[in-house]
Write a protein that holds these residues in place. Structure first.
Motif, PDB file in Angstrom:
ATOM      1  N   ASN A  60       4.311  -8.622 -15.011  1.00  0.00           N
ATOM      2  CA  ASN A  60       3.044  -8.035 -14.575  1.00  0.00           C
ATOM      3  C   ASN A  60       3.100  -7.806 -13.064  1.00  0.00           C
ATOM      4  O   ASN A  60       4.015  -8.284 -12.385  1.00  0.00           O
ATOM      5  CB  ASN A  60       1.854  -8.920 -14.964  1.00  0.00           C
ATOM      6  CG  ASN A  60       1.990 -10.333 -14.413  1.00  0.00           C
ATOM      7  OD1 ASN A  60       2.018 -10.535 -13.201  1.00  0.00           O
ATOM      8  ND2 ASN A  60       2.063 -11.326 -15.303  1.00  0.00           N
ATOM      9  N   LEU A  61       2.127  -7.096 -12.554  1.00  0.00           N
ATOM     10  CA  LEU A  61       2.145  -6.714 -11.138  1.00  0.00           C
ATOM     11  C   LEU A  61       1.941  -7.902 -10.212  1.00  0.00           C
ATOM     12  O   LEU A  61       2.481  -7.926  -9.093  1.00  0.00           O
ATOM     13  CB  LEU A  61       1.086  -5.640 -10.873  1.00  0.00           C
ATOM     14  CG  LEU A  61       1.372  -4.274 -11.500  1.00  0.00           C
ATOM     15  CD1 LEU A  61       0.184  -3.340 -11.316  1.00  0.00           C
ATOM     16  CD2 LEU A  61       2.635  -3.654 -10.902  1.00  0.00           C
ATOM     17  N   GLU A  62       1.135  -8.896 -10.672  1.00  0.00           N
ATOM     18  CA  GLU A  62       0.942 -10.072  -9.829  1.00  0.00           C
ATOM     19  C   GLU A  62       2.267 -10.791  -9.583  1.00  0.00           C
ATOM     20  O   GLU A  62       2.591 -11.178  -8.458  1.00  0.00           O
ATOM     21  CB  GLU A  62      -0.051 -11.050 -10.486  1.00  0.00           C
ATOM     22  CG  GLU A  62      -1.483 -10.563 -10.506  1.00  0.00           C
ATOM     23  CD  GLU A  62      -1.801  -9.738 -11.754  1.00  0.00           C
ATOM     24  OE1 GLU A  62      -0.834  -9.333 -12.448  1.00  0.00           O
ATOM     25  OE2 GLU A  62      -2.989  -9.489 -12.015  1.00  0.00           O
ATOM     26  N   GLU A  63       3.045 -10.950 -10.658  1.00  0.00           N
ATOM     27  CA  GLU A  63       4.341 -11.618 -10.524  1.00  0.00           C
ATOM     28  C   GLU A  63       5.305 -10.784  -9.689  1.00  0.00           C
ATOM     29  O   GLU A  63       6.081 -11.318  -8.888  1.00  0.00           O
ATOM     30  CB  GLU A  63       4.937 -11.891 -11.904  1.00  0.00           C
ATOM     31  CG  GLU A  63       4.188 -12.920 -12.722  1.00  0.00           C
ATOM     32  CD  GLU A  63       4.779 -13.101 -14.112  1.00  0.00           C
ATOM     33  OE1 GLU A  63       5.822 -12.459 -14.403  1.00  0.00           O
ATOM     34  OE2 GLU A  63       4.207 -13.865 -14.912  1.00  0.00           O
ATOM     35  N   LEU A  64       5.265  -9.467  -9.866  1.00  0.00           N
ATOM     36  CA  LEU A  64       6.146  -8.606  -9.083  1.00  0.00           C
ATOM     37  C   LEU A  64       5.799  -8.703  -7.599  1.00  0.00           C
ATOM     38  O   LEU A  64       6.695  -8.774  -6.743  1.00  0.00           O
ATOM     39  CB  LEU A  64       6.049  -7.157  -9.553  1.00  0.00           C
ATOM     40  CG  LEU A  64       7.054  -6.193  -8.907  1.00  0.00           C
ATOM     41  CD1 LEU A  64       8.483  -6.544  -9.340  1.00  0.00           C
ATOM     42  CD2 LEU A  64       6.746  -4.740  -9.265  1.00  0.00           C
ATOM     43  N   ALA A  65       4.499  -8.706  -7.278  1.00  0.00           N
ATOM     44  CA  ALA A  65       4.062  -8.837  -5.888  1.00  0.00           C
ATOM     45  C   ALA A  65       4.583 -10.140  -5.290  1.00  0.00           C
ATOM     46  O   ALA A  65       5.028 -10.179  -4.133  1.00  0.00           O
ATOM     47  CB  ALA A  65       2.543  -8.782  -5.804  1.00  0.00           C
ATOM     48  N   ASN A  74      -3.393  -5.499  -3.198  1.00  0.00           N
ATOM     49  CA  ASN A  74      -3.032  -4.173  -2.690  1.00  0.00           C
ATOM     50  C   ASN A  74      -2.102  -3.439  -3.646  1.00  0.00           C
ATOM     51  O   ASN A  74      -2.255  -2.231  -3.885  1.00  0.00           O
ATOM     52  CB  ASN A  74      -2.356  -4.289  -1.320  1.00  0.00           C
ATOM     53  CG  ASN A  74      -3.316  -4.666  -0.222  1.00  0.00           C
ATOM     54  OD1 ASN A  74      -4.536  -4.555  -0.380  1.00  0.00           O
ATOM     55  ND2 ASN A  74      -2.789  -5.115   0.903  1.00  0.00           N
ATOM     56  N   LEU A  75      -1.119  -4.155  -4.180  1.00  0.00           N
ATOM     57  CA  LEU A  75      -0.178  -3.521  -5.105  1.00  0.00           C
ATOM     58  C   LEU A  75      -0.896  -3.059  -6.363  1.00  0.00           C
ATOM     59  O   LEU A  75      -0.677  -1.921  -6.833  1.00  0.00           O
ATOM     60  CB  LEU A  75       0.955  -4.494  -5.459  1.00  0.00           C
ATOM     61  CG  LEU A  75       1.998  -3.947  -6.441  1.00  0.00           C
ATOM     62  CD1 LEU A  75       2.683  -2.708  -5.874  1.00  0.00           C
ATOM     63  CD2 LEU A  75       3.034  -5.022  -6.776  1.00  0.00           C
ATOM     64  N   LYS A  76      -1.770  -3.890  -6.905  1.00  0.00           N
ATOM     65  CA  LYS A  76      -2.516  -3.493  -8.110  1.00  0.00           C
ATOM     66  C   LYS A  76      -3.412  -2.293  -7.829  1.00  0.00           C
ATOM     67  O   LYS A  76      -3.522  -1.384  -8.658  1.00  0.00           O
ATOM     68  CB  LYS A  76      -3.338  -4.678  -8.626  1.00  0.00           C
ATOM     69  CG  LYS A  76      -2.499  -5.776  -9.268  1.00  0.00           C
ATOM     70  CD  LYS A  76      -3.339  -6.801 -10.002  1.00  0.00           C
ATOM     71  CE  LYS A  76      -4.183  -7.619  -9.053  1.00  0.00           C
ATOM     72  NZ  LYS A  76      -4.949  -8.675  -9.756  1.00  0.00           N
ATOM     73  N   ALA A  77      -4.028  -2.274  -6.652  1.00  0.00           N
ATOM     74  CA  ALA A  77      -4.900  -1.145  -6.298  1.00  0.00           C
ATOM     75  C   ALA A  77      -4.087   0.138  -6.142  1.00  0.00           C
ATOM     76  O   ALA A  77      -4.530   1.221  -6.549  1.00  0.00           O
ATOM     77  CB  ALA A  77      -5.645  -1.459  -5.006  1.00  0.00           C
ATOM     78  N   SER A  78      -2.884   0.041  -5.561  1.00  0.00           N
ATOM     79  CA  SER A  78      -2.024   1.215  -5.389  1.00  0.00           C
ATOM     80  C   SER A  78      -1.618   1.793  -6.730  1.00  0.00           C
ATOM     81  O   SER A  78      -1.627   3.019  -6.939  1.00  0.00           O
ATOM     82  CB  SER A  78      -0.773   0.835  -4.583  1.00  0.00           C
ATOM     83  OG  SER A  78      -1.098   0.487  -3.267  1.00  0.00           O
ATOM     84  N   VAL A  79      -1.260   0.915  -7.665  1.00  0.00           N
ATOM     85  CA  VAL A  79      -0.860   1.373  -9.002  1.00  0.00           C
ATOM     86  C   VAL A  79      -2.053   1.963  -9.739  1.00  0.00           C
ATOM     87  O   VAL A  79      -1.939   3.011 -10.400  1.00  0.00           O
ATOM     88  CB  VAL A  79      -0.228   0.213  -9.799  1.00  0.00           C
ATOM     89  CG1 VAL A  79      -0.019   0.613 -11.259  1.00  0.00           C
ATOM     90  CG2 VAL A  79       1.088  -0.216  -9.168  1.00  0.00           C
ATOM     91  N   LYS A 136       0.825  -1.211   0.000  1.00  0.00           N
ATOM     92  CA  LYS A 136       0.000   0.000   0.000  1.00  0.00           C
ATOM     93  C   LYS A 136       0.861   1.265   0.000  1.00  0.00           C
ATOM     94  O   LYS A 136       1.889   1.332   0.682  1.00  0.00           O
ATOM     95  CB  LYS A 136      -0.909   0.012   1.232  1.00  0.00           C
ATOM     96  CG  LYS A 136      -1.931  -1.114   1.261  1.00  0.00           C
ATOM     97  CD  LYS A 136      -2.785  -1.030   2.526  1.00  0.00           C
ATOM     98  CE  LYS A 136      -3.848  -2.119   2.565  1.00  0.00           C
ATOM     99  NZ  LYS A 136      -4.671  -2.028   3.800  1.00  0.00           N
ATOM    100  N   ARG A 137       0.399   2.269  -0.740  1.00  0.00           N
ATOM    101  CA  ARG A 137       1.026   3.582  -0.688  1.00  0.00           C
ATOM    102  C   ARG A 137       0.759   4.223   0.677  1.00  0.00           C
ATOM    103  O   ARG A 137      -0.257   3.924   1.322  1.00  0.00           O
ATOM    104  CB  ARG A 137       0.497   4.496  -1.796  1.00  0.00           C
ATOM    105  CG  ARG A 137       0.963   4.115  -3.199  1.00  0.00           C
ATOM    106  CD  ARG A 137       0.366   5.060  -4.230  1.00  0.00           C
ATOM    107  NE  ARG A 137       0.866   6.419  -4.073  1.00  0.00           N
ATOM    108  CZ  ARG A 137       0.201   7.510  -4.455  1.00  0.00           C
ATOM    109  NH1 ARG A 137      -1.012   7.406  -4.997  1.00  0.00           N
ATOM    110  NH2 ARG A 137       0.737   8.706  -4.290  1.00  0.00           N
TER     111      ARG A 137
END
Length: 593
Positions: free
Chosen positions: A470-475, A484-489, A410-411
């Motif tokens: 992709n963001l899922e893999e980065l998370a 949470n990471l996808k929502a922050s982006v 989260k930011r």
């Protein structure tokens, strides 16, 4: 003669030791290669040549260490190993990581040569270099400068340009101070570079952001002096041969896109520019490994610096003036704890500073009555390497294209805010730990370099950065919640479309984070800059506790206080250093004997 006698005694002792039964170190004659990781994780590779009984030669095959910072280590340590025939040699202060890498690489090579490493590592061989002479050497010049970082060298060069002779005393084995390892961003209002990029700026805006960014605690006269001279001083640097890139960017905590980036990596461009001038002109004598320990007045003026050198006590007479440019105290834990009133305990917080940033000039100035101001204002960054505290490994290239997330993904802050605001918010996160998140807009290929001359591929190979399609893999790579990471982006991207501000009040935006690959880099708080120090006026003259000028004494750079207030804008340090260094040198040269 004394050196020859000392060396003869050492040789005699060696033969006596051998005669008493100590076994000679033996090798399998030949040339062997050894490697050990340096400060950036890349191997330092050396080639070591031995005969049956001795180490004969050490050559550097691969060296990706920081230029300027590591030079003394590569010069001194191989010589010390050969001269002493030992691995028990001292590391070079200010280049500890490089020193250990050199010793480690030589050790690996000697292991391959069949050496007894334990015997080679046991005890330090005594040499003539260990004998410090009690001799006193008196030196004379118009001006004595204490400190050979950016401010000190700027002062030396500008004074020499005005016709003065200069002695520069530097306690470290190499020049450069914090300047040479800095991110090197230089703030200046520069229409020639800003207007083509659609950036509106003004000197008054730079002043206002600096003054308000320091909670209106900085001296308005000093701030005006700095911002008004920022661009003329940049032009002066260019006239000396320094090159800056054409693009303007916003540095962390800079609040506005007015930062200039040198062509040379880190702060090496500033130091190389000054050193090139010094090598090409007469009248400047530079001594390293020479620590100033006292100041003296003559006829009411500060004019003498006492220093301890490697083989003599130096008494340096500045017939016109003395300039203190000894840097801040970010690497002095005792002083940090003494003056800190704002942050949690700083004892276990690492620093971006070089080990010589210990505030020596403050004590020297106080001995002759100087006033100190703003000592409690210590700047931390949220951008320290989790292991070393350094700024290296930071994947960001500018403020506008990245976000920060905590361990939950989260930011938690406006990523374009003041440095103290961002760092205080980071302390509120779990383990005071965050990830910098950005995408292919910043690194379309992994051979792109960060602001510290490291390629993304190097950081990935060293495990200091992570990459995913992709963001899922980065998370998954960094262990945060993917939703949470996808929502922050997504939240950030909406603010980019709207032009801000977002929920955190952020107003600095460029591109969305939507272009694969995606990257992450870990960061923690680190001590970066000390805003307090010696009180000066706009002429860089030192002021005493009664508000009067101390005749003959000037100061410049991070050793001074009163310019930045409670918080320094990113990109203003190099301006401060060079502007006031130049002013100090010019005004000192104008003093009458």
């Amino acid at each position: 003669m004394k050196r020859l006698l000392t060396l003869s005694m050492v040789i005699l002792l060696v033969f006596m030791t051998i005669g008493c039964g100590k076994k000679e170190q033996r090798f399998t004659a030949g040339t062997y290669e050894g490697a050990a990781p340096g400060i950036h994780g890349d191997d330092v590779v050396l080639e070591v040549t031995v005969d049956d009984t001795s180490i004969k030669e050490i050559q550097v095959i691969q060296n990706n260490e920081t230029p300027g910072v590591s030079d003394a280590a590569f010069d001194r340590i191989p010589k010390a190993i050969i001269e002493g025939q030992t691995l028990a040699v001292d590391t070079v202060s200010g280049a500890t990581y490089s020193s250990k890498a050199i010793i480690g690489a030589v050790t690996a090579a000697l292991q391959a040569a069949g050496a007894d490493i334990a015997a080679l590592s046991a005890g330090k061989a005594e040499s003539d270099a260990d004998a410090v002479s009690s001799a006193t050497k008196v030196m004379n010049a118009d001006i004595v400068v204490v400190g050979a970082g950016g401010a000190g060298l700027a002062a030396a060069v500008s004074a020499n340009q005005k016709g003065a002779t200069v002695i520069v005393l530097e306690k470290m084995p190499q020049v450069g101070g914090n300047t040479i390892i800095s991110g090197a961003a230089y703030n200046a209002v520069d229409p020639s570079r800003q207007k083509p990029a659609g950036i509106e700026d003004s000197i008054e805006k730079h002043y206002t952001q600096t003054y308000e960014g320091g909670d209106e605690l900085g001296n308005p006269v000093l701030i005006h002096t700095m911002v008004e001279n920022a661009y003329p001083t940049l032009q002066w640097l260019e006239s000396l041969g320094m090159e800056f890139k054409g693009q303007i960017f916003t540095v962390l905590g800079g609040l506005w896109p007015r930062a200039h980036k040198p062509v040379k990596p880190l702060g090496t461009g500033y130091i190389e520019t000054y050193m090139n001038y010094i090598k090409q002109h007469d009248g400047i004598t530079l001594l390293t490994d020479t620590r100033a320990v006292d100041l003296y007045k003559e006829d009411g003026r500060v004019s003498v610096v006492k220093a301890t050198g490697p083989d003599a006590t130096i008494v340096a007479q500045g017939h016109k003036a003395v300039i203190l440019a000894t840097g801040g105290f970010g690497a002095n834990i005792e002083l940090r704890d003494t003056y800190n009133k704002i942050w949690p305990a700083l004892t276990n917080i690492k620093t971006t500073n070089h080990p010589g940033a210990t505030g020596d000039g403050l004590a020297l100035a106080e001995k002759v009555g100087a006033d100190l101001v703003g000592m409690e204002y210590i700047q931390l960054l949220p951008m320290g390497d989790p292991n070393t505290g350094s700024l290296s490994g930071n994947i960001e290239l500018g403020v506008e294209n990245r976000i920060f997330v905590n361990k939950d993904g989260k930011r938690f802050v406006d990523e374009g805010a003041r440095r103290d605001v961002m760092t205080k918010a980071l302390f509120d996160q779990e383990d005071a730990f965050m990830w910098v998140i950005l995408d292919g807009h910043c690194y379309p290929t992994t051979d792109i370099k960060n602001n510290f001359n490291e390629t993304m591929q190097e950081l990935l190979d060293q495990g200091r950065a992570y990459k995913a399609d992709n963001l899922e893999e980065l998370a998954d790579e960094i262990g945060v919640d993917a939703d949470n990471l996808k929502a922050s982006v997504a939240e950030f991207n909406k603010a980019v479309e709207a032009g801000g501000p977002d929920a955190f009040g952020r107003t600095l935006f460029a591109d969305k984070i939507d272009q694969p690959p995606y990257y992450a880099g870990a960061r923690k708080p680190t001590v970066h800059h000390t805003m307090g120090g010696i009180k000066i006026n706009e002429k860089a003259q030192v002021i005493d506790k009664d508000g009067n000028v101390i005749p003959g004494l000037y100061a410049a750079g991070e050793t001074t206080g009163g310019i930045h207030g409670s918080n320094r804008l990113g990109g203003n340090a190099l301006v401060d250093i060079n502007v006031f260094g130049k002013i100090a040198g010019e005004n000192a040269a104008a003093e009458s004997n």
